[in-house]
Design a protein around this motif. Structure first.
Motif, PDB file in Angstrom:
ATOM      1  N   SER A  57     -34.462 -45.271  48.481  1.00  0.00           N
ATOM      2  CA  SER A  57     -34.805 -45.857  47.192  1.00  0.00           C
ATOM      3  C   SER A  57     -36.109 -46.622  47.228  1.00  0.00           C
ATOM      4  N   GLU A  58     -36.453 -47.217  48.381  1.00  0.00           N
ATOM      5  CA  GLU A  58     -37.680 -48.001  48.440  1.00  0.00           C
ATOM      6  C   GLU A  58     -38.906 -47.108  48.251  1.00  0.00           C
ATOM      7  N   PHE A  59     -38.760 -45.824  48.545  1.00  0.00           N
ATOM      8  CA  PHE A  59     -39.867 -44.899  48.343  1.00  0.00           C
ATOM      9  C   PHE A  59     -39.763 -44.198  46.982  1.00  0.00           C
ATOM     10  N   LEU A  60     -38.547 -43.768  46.642  1.00  0.00           N
ATOM     11  CA  LEU A  60     -38.365 -42.986  45.420  1.00  0.00           C
ATOM     12  C   LEU A  60     -38.507 -43.823  44.166  1.00  0.00           C
ATOM     13  N   LEU A  61     -37.867 -45.002  44.155  1.00  0.00           N
ATOM     14  CA  LEU A  61     -37.903 -45.841  42.967  1.00  0.00           C
ATOM     15  C   LEU A  61     -38.990 -46.903  43.052  1.00  0.00           C
ATOM     16  N   GLY A  62     -39.055 -47.595  44.164  1.00  0.00           N
ATOM     17  CA  GLY A  62     -40.020 -48.685  44.281  1.00  0.00           C
ATOM     18  C   GLY A  62     -41.448 -48.206  44.206  1.00  0.00           C
ATOM     19  N   LYS A  63     -41.743 -47.078  44.846  1.00  0.00           N
ATOM     20  CA  LYS A  63     -43.121 -46.574  44.862  1.00  0.00           C
ATOM     21  C   LYS A  63     -43.261 -45.262  44.100  1.00  0.00           C
ATOM     22  N   ASN A  64     -42.207 -44.744  43.622  1.00  0.00           N
ATOM     23  CA  ASN A  64     -42.077 -43.536  42.809  1.00  0.00           C
ATOM     24  C   ASN A  64     -42.565 -42.275  43.515  1.00  0.00           C
ATOM     25  N   LEU A  94     -45.053 -40.394  43.377  1.00  0.00           N
ATOM     26  CA  LEU A  94     -46.448 -40.242  43.782  1.00  0.00           C
ATOM     27  C   LEU A  94     -46.706 -40.795  45.182  1.00  0.00           C
ATOM     28  N   ASN A  95     -45.753 -41.514  45.738  1.00  0.00           N
ATOM     29  CA  ASN A  95     -45.918 -41.988  47.100  1.00  0.00           C
ATOM     30  C   ASN A  95     -46.042 -40.809  48.064  1.00  0.00           C
ATOM     31  N   CYS A  96     -45.328 -39.731  47.778  1.00  0.00           N
ATOM     32  CA  CYS A  96     -45.400 -38.535  48.624  1.00  0.00           C
ATOM     33  C   CYS A  96     -46.203 -37.412  47.961  1.00  0.00           C
ATOM     34  N   HIS A  97     -45.946 -37.218  46.678  1.00  0.00           N
ATOM     35  CA  HIS A  97     -46.619 -36.131  45.952  1.00  0.00           C
ATOM     36  C   HIS A  97     -47.914 -36.679  45.338  1.00  0.00           C
ATOM     37  N   SER A  98     -48.849 -37.011  46.185  1.00  0.00           N
ATOM     38  CA  SER A  98     -50.063 -37.710  45.743  1.00  0.00           C
ATOM     39  C   SER A  98     -51.042 -36.796  45.019  1.00  0.00           C
ATOM     40  N   ILE A 108     -50.867 -34.807  42.513  1.00  0.00           N
ATOM     41  CA  ILE A 108     -50.009 -34.368  41.421  1.00  0.00           C
ATOM     42  C   ILE A 108     -50.717 -33.434  40.446  1.00  0.00           C
ATOM     43  N   HIS A 109     -52.039 -33.493  40.390  1.00  0.00           N
ATOM     44  CA  HIS A 109     -52.766 -32.620  39.465  1.00  0.00           C
ATOM     45  C   HIS A 109     -53.021 -31.230  40.035  1.00  0.00           C
ATOM     46  N   GLY A 110     -52.875 -31.077  41.347  1.00  0.00           N
ATOM     47  CA  GLY A 110     -53.078 -29.780  41.973  1.00  0.00           C
ATOM     48  C   GLY A 110     -53.604 -29.943  43.381  1.00  0.00           C
ATOM     49  N   SER A 111     -53.373 -28.933  44.204  1.00  0.00           N
ATOM     50  CA  SER A 111     -53.783 -29.011  45.602  1.00  0.00           C
ATOM     51  C   SER A 111     -54.362 -27.676  46.059  1.00  0.00           C
ATOM     52  N   ASN A 112     -55.356 -27.766  46.942  1.00  0.00           N
ATOM     53  CA  ASN A 112     -55.935 -26.583  47.577  1.00  0.00           C
ATOM     54  C   ASN A 112     -55.604 -26.528  49.066  1.00  0.00           C
ATOM     55  N   HIS A 113     -54.730 -27.422  49.504  1.00  0.00           N
ATOM     56  CA  HIS A 113     -54.337 -27.463  50.914  1.00  0.00           C
ATOM     57  C   HIS A 113     -53.367 -26.310  51.204  1.00  0.00           C
ATOM     58  N   PRO A 114     -53.492 -25.644  52.369  1.00  0.00           N
ATOM     59  CA  PRO A 114     -52.563 -24.546  52.696  1.00  0.00           C
ATOM     60  C   PRO A 114     -51.103 -24.961  52.668  1.00  0.00           C
ATOM     61  N   SER A 115     -50.820 -26.235  52.915  1.00  0.00           N
ATOM     62  CA  SER A 115     -49.441 -26.724  52.889  1.00  0.00           C
ATOM     63  C   SER A 115     -49.191 -27.600  51.669  1.00  0.00           C
ATOM     64  N   GLY A 116     -49.894 -27.350  50.616  1.00  0.00           N
ATOM     65  CA  GLY A 116     -49.794 -28.217  49.434  1.00  0.00           C
ATOM     66  C   GLY A 116     -48.950 -27.655  48.317  1.00  0.00           C
ATOM     67  N   SER A 117     -48.020 -26.783  48.643  1.00  0.00           N
ATOM     68  CA  SER A 117     -47.218 -26.170  47.581  1.00  0.00           C
ATOM     69  C   SER A 117     -46.387 -27.195  46.830  1.00  0.00           C
ATOM     70  N   ARG A 118     -46.027 -28.309  47.516  1.00  0.00           N
ATOM     71  CA  ARG A 118     -45.266 -29.366  46.850  1.00  0.00           C
ATOM     72  C   ARG A 118     -46.164 -30.510  46.421  1.00  0.00           C
ATOM     73  N   LEU A 119     -47.466 -30.236  46.389  1.00  0.00           N
ATOM     74  CA  LEU A 119     -48.465 -31.206  45.903  1.00  0.00           C
ATOM     75  C   LEU A 119     -48.450 -32.503  46.714  1.00  0.00           C
ATOM     76  N   THR A 120     -48.082 -32.363  48.005  1.00  0.00           N
ATOM     77  CA  THR A 120     -48.077 -33.529  48.882  1.00  0.00           C
ATOM     78  C   THR A 120     -49.390 -33.669  49.656  1.00  0.00           C
ATOM     79  N   ARG A 121     -50.165 -32.627  49.724  1.00  0.00           N
ATOM     80  CA  ARG A 121     -51.417 -32.679  50.499  1.00  0.00           C
ATOM     81  C   ARG A 121     -52.550 -32.143  49.643  1.00  0.00           C
TER      82      ARG A 121
END
Length: 312
Positions: A284-291, A293-297, A299-312
């Motif tokens: 919860s400290e990551f999901l709610l407290g920081k929402n 975007l803490n992981c899926h930074s 969010i507008h789109g990614s060109n990283h080979p491992s960015g399918s979940r918009l984390t990179r």
């Protein structure tokens, strides 16, 4: 003797016709002169004879504007917008000008705008007649002050106040914690909207909402290898363009905004409401407290080979 007789006969023959010709010419010239005099009187009005420059008549500030420099300090400047106003120029002056822009003798809004469009129906003003402000029966003088040395609506720091006169909800949004810097004068209403009318929705300068946003936020344009669908569709799905109580003009804070679409993703399919923030578990400290975007930074789109979940 014979020569004298011939001269007398010639005079008797031609003199009457000569006198008649002279008389006709004199009469014609007199009539023309009279008509010219009447015409001159009827088509000229001495505006500056009555509207003299004093502190009580600030309309004379027009001489310090581009409009006042077209014909110079003359009656023609007044006539160019107000029309001949011949009846208004007579004594007693109880008749309105041919076209009035003030509260004393109001003219129809479309008649006022038509005068301005005689010169300004081009560029950004080309779509005025099909614009929303014209549909609302506003005229150019509803926003512009022609006689003022500085027209407030053309000053970036003052322009929004003119728009806020009617757009009260936008004014309230501009004072929210997250908003475009309109009040600071860094952004103005006309940076996004064309107040004189446009074929696009909301009279935007660009064809679509996204094109308007991308004119400043080009880094969000893409194309991306992994795109976030709402970004490609329309920015206003997630953002409120005029102001919000949430960061980054978001309509709601995460994860509540994200869960409007992502109810069953890679996290437990539980709709969070923010209650019991410290004891819900599941990170919860990551999901709610920081929402989210803490992981899926990205969010507008990614060109990283491992960015399918918009984390990179």
């Amino acid at each position: 003797m014979i020569k004298k007789i011939k001269i007398a006969k010639a005079l008797n023959t031609y003199l009457p016709s000569m006198l008649l010709t002279v008389l006709l010419v004199f009469t014609t010239n007199s009539v023309l002169a009279e008509e010219t005099t009447v015409d001159e009187v009827e088509t000229e009005v001495n505006c500056l004879g009555c509207h003299q420059e004093t502190q009580e008549t600030p309309i004379h500030a027009i001489w310090q504007t581009p409009h006042g420099k077209v014909f110079g300090k003359s009656n023609q400047t007044c006539v160019a917008c107000h029309g001949p106003s011949l009846e208004h120029g007579k004594v007693p002056r109880d008749n309105s000008p041919s076209l009035s822009f003030g509260p004393k003798w109001p003219s129809k809004f479309n008649e006022q705008s038509a005068v301005c469009l005689d010169c300004h129906e081009k560029g950004n003003q080309l779509m005025w007649l099909s614009g929303v402000h014209n549909d609302e029966e506003l005229s150019c003088l509803s926003c512009h002050n022609i006689h003022d040395r500085i027209d407030d609506v053309l000053v970036r720091l003052e322009q929004s106040e003119t728009c806020f006169t009617c757009h009260k909800s936008v004014q309230a949004s501009a004072h929210m914690p997250s908003s475009h810097p309109i009040l600071e004068g860094k952004t103005t209403c006309v940076d996004c909207h064309n107040p004189h009318g446009n074929i696009s929705e909301h009279s935007l300068n660009e064809p679509t909402v996204n094109d308007t946003c991308f004119s400043c936020h080009a880094e969000k344009r893409g194309p991306f290898l992994f795109e976030h669908a709402p970004v490609a569709e329309e920015c206003t799905i997630c953002h409120k363009p005029h102001g919000s109580v949430n960061a980054s003009l978001l309509k709601a804070r995460g994860p509540f905004l994200c869960q409007q679409c992502h109810s069953a993703a890679f996290h437990p399919s539980v709709q969070h409401d923010g209650s019991g923030l410290a004891n819900t578990g599941q990170g919860s400290e990551f999901l709610l407290g920081k929402n989210c975007l803490n992981c899926h930074s990205q969010i507008h789109g990614s060109n990283h080979p491992s960015g399918s979940r918009l984390t990179r």
